[in-house]
Design a protein around this motif. Structure first.
Motif, PDB file in Angstrom:
ATOM      1  N   ALA A   1       0.846  -1.199   0.000  1.00  0.00           N
ATOM      2  CA  ALA A   1       0.000   0.000   0.000  1.00  0.00           C
ATOM      3  C   ALA A   1       0.879   1.247   0.000  1.00  0.00           C
ATOM      4  CB  ALA A   1      -0.916  -0.007   1.219  1.00  0.00           C
ATOM      5  N   CYS A   2       1.905   1.249   0.859  1.00  0.00           N
ATOM      6  CA  CYS A   2       2.780   2.427   0.929  1.00  0.00           C
ATOM      7  C   CYS A   2       3.547   2.618  -0.381  1.00  0.00           C
ATOM      8  CB  CYS A   2       3.756   2.292   2.103  1.00  0.00           C
ATOM      9  SG  CYS A   2       2.929   2.406   3.703  1.00  0.00           S
ATOM     10  N   ALA A   3       3.920   1.481  -0.993  1.00  0.00           N
ATOM     11  CA  ALA A   3       4.696   1.578  -2.231  1.00  0.00           C
ATOM     12  C   ALA A   3       3.863   2.108  -3.400  1.00  0.00           C
ATOM     13  CB  ALA A   3       5.279   0.208  -2.580  1.00  0.00           C
ATOM     14  N   HIS A   4       2.551   1.906  -3.345  1.00  0.00           N
ATOM     15  CA  HIS A   4       1.719   2.258  -4.504  1.00  0.00           C
ATOM     16  C   HIS A   4       0.719   3.373  -4.233  1.00  0.00           C
ATOM     17  CE1 HIS A   4       3.216  -1.790  -5.480  1.00  0.00           C
ATOM     18  NE2 HIS A   4       3.313  -1.272  -6.697  1.00  0.00           N
ATOM     19  N   SER A   5       0.858   4.044  -3.115  1.00  0.00           N
ATOM     20  CA  SER A   5      -0.137   5.082  -2.796  1.00  0.00           C
ATOM     21  C   SER A   5       0.541   6.344  -2.269  1.00  0.00           C
ATOM     22  CB  SER A   5      -1.104   4.583  -1.715  1.00  0.00           C
ATOM     23  OG  SER A   5      -1.426   3.227  -1.892  1.00  0.00           O
ATOM     24  N   GLY A   6      -0.160   7.456  -2.471  1.00  0.00           N
ATOM     25  CA  GLY A   6       0.329   8.719  -1.907  1.00  0.00           C
ATOM     26  C   GLY A   6       0.102   8.760  -0.401  1.00  0.00           C
ATOM     27  N   GLU A   7      -1.070   8.251   0.020  1.00  0.00           N
ATOM     28  CA  GLU A   7      -1.428   8.263   1.440  1.00  0.00           C
ATOM     29  C   GLU A   7      -2.068   6.931   1.799  1.00  0.00           C
ATOM     30  OE1 GLU A   7      -3.015  12.512   3.143  1.00  0.00           O
ATOM     31  OE2 GLU A   7      -4.265  11.457   1.708  1.00  0.00           O
ATOM     32  N   VAL A   8      -1.802   6.465   3.017  1.00  0.00           N
ATOM     33  CA  VAL A   8      -2.338   5.161   3.426  1.00  0.00           C
ATOM     34  C   VAL A   8      -3.035   5.289   4.780  1.00  0.00           C
ATOM     35  CG1 VAL A   8      -1.715   2.797   4.094  1.00  0.00           C
ATOM     36  CG2 VAL A   8      -0.583   3.876   2.146  1.00  0.00           C
ATOM     37  N   ILE A   9      -4.258   4.725   4.853  1.00  0.00           N
ATOM     38  CA  ILE A   9      -5.009   4.763   6.115  1.00  0.00           C
ATOM     39  C   ILE A   9      -5.143   3.339   6.647  1.00  0.00           C
ATOM     40  CG2 ILE A   9      -7.178   5.454   7.229  1.00  0.00           C
ATOM     41  CD1 ILE A   9      -7.700   7.263   4.782  1.00  0.00           C
ATOM     42  N   PRO A  10      -4.563   3.043   7.815  1.00  0.00           N
ATOM     43  CA  PRO A  10      -4.757   1.703   8.379  1.00  0.00           C
ATOM     44  C   PRO A  10      -6.081   1.622   9.132  1.00  0.00           C
ATOM     45  CG  PRO A  10      -3.050   2.908   9.580  1.00  0.00           C
ATOM     46  CD  PRO A  10      -3.656   3.872   8.613  1.00  0.00           C
ATOM     47  N   VAL A  11      -6.826   0.551   8.871  1.00  0.00           N
ATOM     48  CA  VAL A  11      -8.157   0.429   9.475  1.00  0.00           C
ATOM     49  C   VAL A  11      -8.387  -0.985  10.016  1.00  0.00           C
ATOM     50  CG1 VAL A  11      -9.216  -0.057   7.224  1.00  0.00           C
ATOM     51  CG2 VAL A  11     -10.631   0.780   9.060  1.00  0.00           C
ATOM     52  N   PHE A  12      -9.134  -1.037  11.110  1.00  0.00           N
ATOM     53  CA  PHE A  12      -9.555  -2.330  11.657  1.00  0.00           C
ATOM     54  C   PHE A  12     -11.064  -2.280  11.833  1.00  0.00           C
ATOM     55  CE2 PHE A  12     -10.788  -5.088  15.187  1.00  0.00           C
ATOM     56  CZ  PHE A  12     -10.214  -6.289  14.792  1.00  0.00           C
TER      57      PHE A  12
ATOM     58  N   THR B   1      -1.521   3.981  19.607  1.00  0.00           N
ATOM     59  CA  THR B   1      -0.600   4.879  20.329  1.00  0.00           C
ATOM     60  C   THR B   1       0.682   5.067  19.524  1.00  0.00           C
ATOM     61  OG1 THR B   1      -1.451   3.938  22.367  1.00  0.00           O
ATOM     62  CG2 THR B   1       0.568   5.219  22.568  1.00  0.00           C
ATOM     63  N   ARG B   2       1.200   3.948  19.012  1.00  0.00           N
ATOM     64  CA  ARG B   2       2.467   4.061  18.262  1.00  0.00           C
ATOM     65  C   ARG B   2       2.288   4.859  16.971  1.00  0.00           C
ATOM     66  NH1 ARG B   2       5.376  -0.753  16.859  1.00  0.00           N
ATOM     67  NH2 ARG B   2       3.571  -2.075  17.037  1.00  0.00           N
ATOM     68  N   LEU B   3       1.118   4.689  16.342  1.00  0.00           N
ATOM     69  CA  LEU B   3       0.877   5.456  15.119  1.00  0.00           C
ATOM     70  C   LEU B   3       0.695   6.931  15.438  1.00  0.00           C
ATOM     71  CD1 LEU B   3      -1.409   2.951  13.196  1.00  0.00           C
ATOM     72  CD2 LEU B   3       0.836   3.752  12.487  1.00  0.00           C
ATOM     73  N   GLN B   4       0.035   7.222  16.551  1.00  0.00           N
ATOM     74  CA  GLN B   4      -0.153   8.640  16.930  1.00  0.00           C
ATOM     75  C   GLN B   4       1.197   9.301  17.204  1.00  0.00           C
ATOM     76  OE1 GLN B   4      -3.392  10.036  19.073  1.00  0.00           O
ATOM     77  NE2 GLN B   4      -4.676   8.253  18.728  1.00  0.00           N
ATOM     78  N   GLU B   5       2.118   8.538  17.779  1.00  0.00           N
ATOM     79  CA  GLU B   5       3.465   9.091  18.012  1.00  0.00           C
ATOM     80  C   GLU B   5       4.132   9.487  16.693  1.00  0.00           C
ATOM     81  OE1 GLU B   5       4.319   6.432  22.022  1.00  0.00           O
ATOM     82  OE2 GLU B   5       5.441   5.984  20.177  1.00  0.00           O
ATOM     83  N   ARG B   6       3.691   8.847  15.625  1.00  0.00           N
ATOM     84  CA  ARG B   6       4.247   9.173  14.298  1.00  0.00           C
ATOM     85  C   ARG B   6       3.394  10.197  13.571  1.00  0.00           C
ATOM     86  NH1 ARG B   6       7.516   5.609  11.772  1.00  0.00           N
ATOM     87  NH2 ARG B   6       8.266   3.930  13.094  1.00  0.00           N
ATOM     88  N   GLY B   7       2.375  10.705  14.249  1.00  0.00           N
ATOM     89  CA  GLY B   7       1.513  11.715  13.627  1.00  0.00           C
ATOM     90  C   GLY B   7       0.381  11.105  12.830  1.00  0.00           C
ATOM     91  N   SER B   8       0.198   9.788  12.920  1.00  0.00           N
ATOM     92  CA  SER B   8      -0.888   9.137  12.182  1.00  0.00           C
ATOM     93  C   SER B   8      -1.870   8.505  13.168  1.00  0.00           C
ATOM     94  CB  SER B   8      -0.303   8.096  11.232  1.00  0.00           C
ATOM     95  OG  SER B   8      -1.310   7.579  10.415  1.00  0.00           O
TER      96      SER B   8
ATOM     97  N   PRO C   1       7.557  -1.384   5.258  1.00  0.00           N
ATOM     98  CA  PRO C   1       6.685  -0.337   4.702  1.00  0.00           C
ATOM     99  C   PRO C   1       7.287   1.046   4.896  1.00  0.00           C
ATOM    100  CG  PRO C   1       5.565  -1.640   6.415  1.00  0.00           C
ATOM    101  CD  PRO C   1       6.997  -2.009   6.458  1.00  0.00           C
ATOM    102  N   ASP C   2       7.010   1.919   3.937  1.00  0.00           N
ATOM    103  CA  ASP C   2       7.449   3.310   4.055  1.00  0.00           C
ATOM    104  C   ASP C   2       6.397   4.044   4.898  1.00  0.00           C
ATOM    105  OD1 ASP C   2       8.158   5.899   3.811  1.00  0.00           O
ATOM    106  OD2 ASP C   2       7.934   6.019   1.621  1.00  0.00           O
ATOM    107  N   LEU C   3       6.624   4.088   6.205  1.00  0.00           N
ATOM    108  CA  LEU C   3       5.580   4.578   7.117  1.00  0.00           C
ATOM    109  C   LEU C   3       5.328   6.080   6.979  1.00  0.00           C
ATOM    110  CD1 LEU C   3       6.479   2.396  10.233  1.00  0.00           C
ATOM    111  CD2 LEU C   3       4.693   1.977   8.545  1.00  0.00           C
ATOM    112  N   LYS C   4       6.172   6.740   6.224  1.00  0.00           N
ATOM    113  CA  LYS C   4       5.925   8.179   5.990  1.00  0.00           C
ATOM    114  C   LYS C   4       4.634   8.381   5.201  1.00  0.00           C
ATOM    115  CE  LYS C   4      10.050   9.324   4.258  1.00  0.00           C
ATOM    116  NZ  LYS C   4      10.802   8.061   4.392  1.00  0.00           N
ATOM    117  N   LYS C   5       4.198   7.305   4.537  1.00  0.00           N
ATOM    118  CA  LYS C   5       2.972   7.408   3.724  1.00  0.00           C
ATOM    119  C   LYS C   5       1.700   7.338   4.570  1.00  0.00           C
ATOM    120  CE  LYS C   5       4.728   7.428  -0.490  1.00  0.00           C
ATOM    121  NZ  LYS C   5       4.616   6.301  -1.400  1.00  0.00           N
ATOM    122  N   LEU C   6       1.843   7.009   5.845  1.00  0.00           N
ATOM    123  CA  LEU C   6       0.639   6.879   6.670  1.00  0.00           C
ATOM    124  C   LEU C   6      -0.036   8.234   6.815  1.00  0.00           C
ATOM    125  CD1 LEU C   6       1.945   4.396   9.364  1.00  0.00           C
ATOM    126  CD2 LEU C   6       0.280   3.956   7.552  1.00  0.00           C
TER     127      LEU C   6
END
Ligand code: FAD
Length: 473
Positions: free
Chosen positions: A26-37, A65-72, A174-179
């Motif tokens: 997803a990160c490799a093929h998208s500008g932005e990625v939203i993780p969902v459960f 929590t970990r994603l929020q620490e990354r701003g996502s 994954p390139d987590l900057k895309k989150l």
């Protein structure tokens, strides 16, 4: 694959950020990625395994929590995924949904439904292999059909791995900057407690990560601890009083560890112990392949001729087995460990499963269901495989005439009775000789067994009955 401006990654049993195939793609093929459960209201109807629900909740909280620490953020919604995922896709204006394959029959139907719904609205659906090294029909017998016997399967599995190790064990970073930025998602996250499931007592502490490791971090810590004992795994793994196994099963179950990471770890710690451990990881994949390719096992015997076996039903006996009151110390110790901790040692799973089916002559599906409700690591494929192996109804199962004697198993694998003493304190004063069978004709030994129970059945008689039951079929 096209390039998308925004995509969803739908997490289901892969709660981690590292070495994650769908997230990587997803990160490799998208500008932005939203993780969902999605808290799946359909799947959870009547679901009784509260331990698993609480495990998932704490892992999701930690991931968020970990994603929020990354701003996502991790977005958590509830509903029927067949509607919830397409609705989210529309609301968040995503062009593609990325996910990892699931091999359970219900999950396959669910995923096919979601894919159909998404395609109707022009949203792309990309699913990947992630929870195993080899899936579906990748490992086939010479005749071109999926294996039914483990040893040739494992040989073919190892050969396939060696044919292109680098590719099969590739790490997907994954390139987590895309989150996506957390500001984009305003909704409050749904929780399992909204469906009536109890929250963990006291809740997950806000500083959970500092106090105790959760999810991916816990799996890493367990792997590190196991690196010190993996060399002796081959010799120690059968003794329940020894911490000789990895205790990673719940992490494999929920994907807080990647199978590629586990196999790379074996290679880094190569020893006889590591080879044996790798073999267990192959058993895991074998049973997943069996469930995927022979899905009738979910509802009945792998060998359909055994569906007509005349099992007995005795409610009191079943209750005594569940509660650890059979009068067979090793069986009772194991069941009490399960009830108290939600985990049971593999050797003991085999002993209690065989005891239920061959001593109490109770249908393996009753035991399978009880395990499904109690085990943190409950996995349909491994549980079904383990029960059918023990009941002699499965693929590559124990032959029906080879019935484990719970007393000699106890003498062999808990020689000093340490494990029994821990879980059956009524017997803690007995010596290593008497603890495995504290009975004599006319009742219990008079001293040191207060509060313990008499045996429910006579093993020798029941063994013969079980063999007769199979022969009649
Ligand atoms: C009746 C019965 C029911 C079982 N039910 C389950 C279940 O619901 N979920 C589950 O994960 N395992 C199940 N097992 C397999 C096994 O008992 C557990 O995987 C193991 O005890 C977990 O402890 P560990 O992580 O320390 O294992 P380790 O010995 O460290 O093994 C590493 C990993 O390999 C896998 N594995 C090991 N043994 C097996 C096996 N025989 N079959 C499939 N995978 C295996 C697990 O993912 C495990 O975490 C069952 C076995 C039996 C006999």
């Amino acid at each position: 694959m096209s390039r998308y401006s925004r995509s969803l990654v739908w997490l289901r049993r892969d709660y981690r950020l590292s070495d994650h195939r769908a997230l990587f793609e997803a990160c490799a093929h998208s500008g932005e990625v939203i993780p969902v459960f999605v808290i799946d209201e359909v799947l959870l109807k009547g679901f009784k395994n509260i331990r698993q629900v609480q495990f998932i909740q704490s892992v999701l909280d930690d991931l968020d929590t970990r994603l929020q620490e990354r701003g996502s953020r991790l977005l958590v919604v509830r509903g029927n995924p067949a509607h919830a995922i397409p609705e989210l896709a529309a609301k968040l204006r995503v062009q593609a949904v990325f996910l990892n394959h699931d091999y359970e029959p219900m999950a396959k139907l669910r995923d096919a439904h979601v894919e159909r719904e998404l395609r109707k609205t022009g949203v792309a659906f990309h699913s990947f292999k992630d929870q195993v090294i080899f899936e579906r029909r990748e490992i086939l017998s010479g005749g071109g059909s999926p294996y039914k016997v483990f040893t040739p399967y494992s040989r073919a599995w190892l050969k396939a791995l060696e044919s292109n190790r680098a590719e099969h064990l590739k790490e997907y970073r994954p390139d987590l900057k895309k989150l996506v930025s957390k500001d984009l998602i305003r909704d409050r996250n749904a929780r399992f407690s909204e469906l009536g499931f109890p929250e963990l007592a006291g809740g997950v502490p806000s500083d959970a990560r500092a106090e105790r490791k959760v999810g991916e971090e816990e799996a890493k810590a367990l792997l590190k601890r196991f690196s010190k004992s993996i060399a002796s795994y081959k010799t120690d793994r059968d003794f329940p009083a020894i911490e000789g196994t990895s205790r990673l099963s719940v992490h494999f179950r929920f994907g807080t560890i990647s199978p590629r990471q586990a196999v790379r770890f074996c290679a880094e710690h190569m020893s006889e112990g590591a080879k044996t451990w790798l073999n267990e990881l192959i058993w895991r994949e074998f049973y997943m392949m069996i469930l995927d390719q022979y899905p009738h096992v979910e509802k009945g015997a792998f060998k359909p001729e055994y569906d007509s076996l005349k099992w007995e039903w005795n409610r009191e006996h079943f209750k005594a087995w569940c509660e650890g009151r059979t009068g067979f110390p090793i069986v009772d110790a194991a069941m009490r460990q399960l009830n108290e901790t939600g985990w049971m040692h593999n050797r003991l799973r085999m002993i209690v499963a065989m005891f239920l089916t061959k001593d109490l002559l109770i249908h393996w599906q009753e035991g399978e269901k009880y395990f499904a409700e109690q085990l943190f690591d409950h996995e349909l494929s491994a549980n079904n495989g383990g029960w059918q192996w023990s009941a002699s109804t499965g693929c590559d199962a124990q032959p029906y005439f080879r019935v484990m004697n719970p007393v000699s198993q106890s003498e062999r694998f808990d020689p000093k009775g340490e494990f029994i003493k821990k879980w059956v304190p009524e017997l803690k004063n007995l010596d290593a000789k008497r603890i495995h069978w504290p009975h004599e004709e006319g009742g219990l030994f008079s001293s040191g067994t207060q509060g313990y129970v008499e045996p429910l059945v006579d093993h020798k008689e029941q063994r013969l009955k079980a063999i007769k039951m199979f022969k009649k079929d």
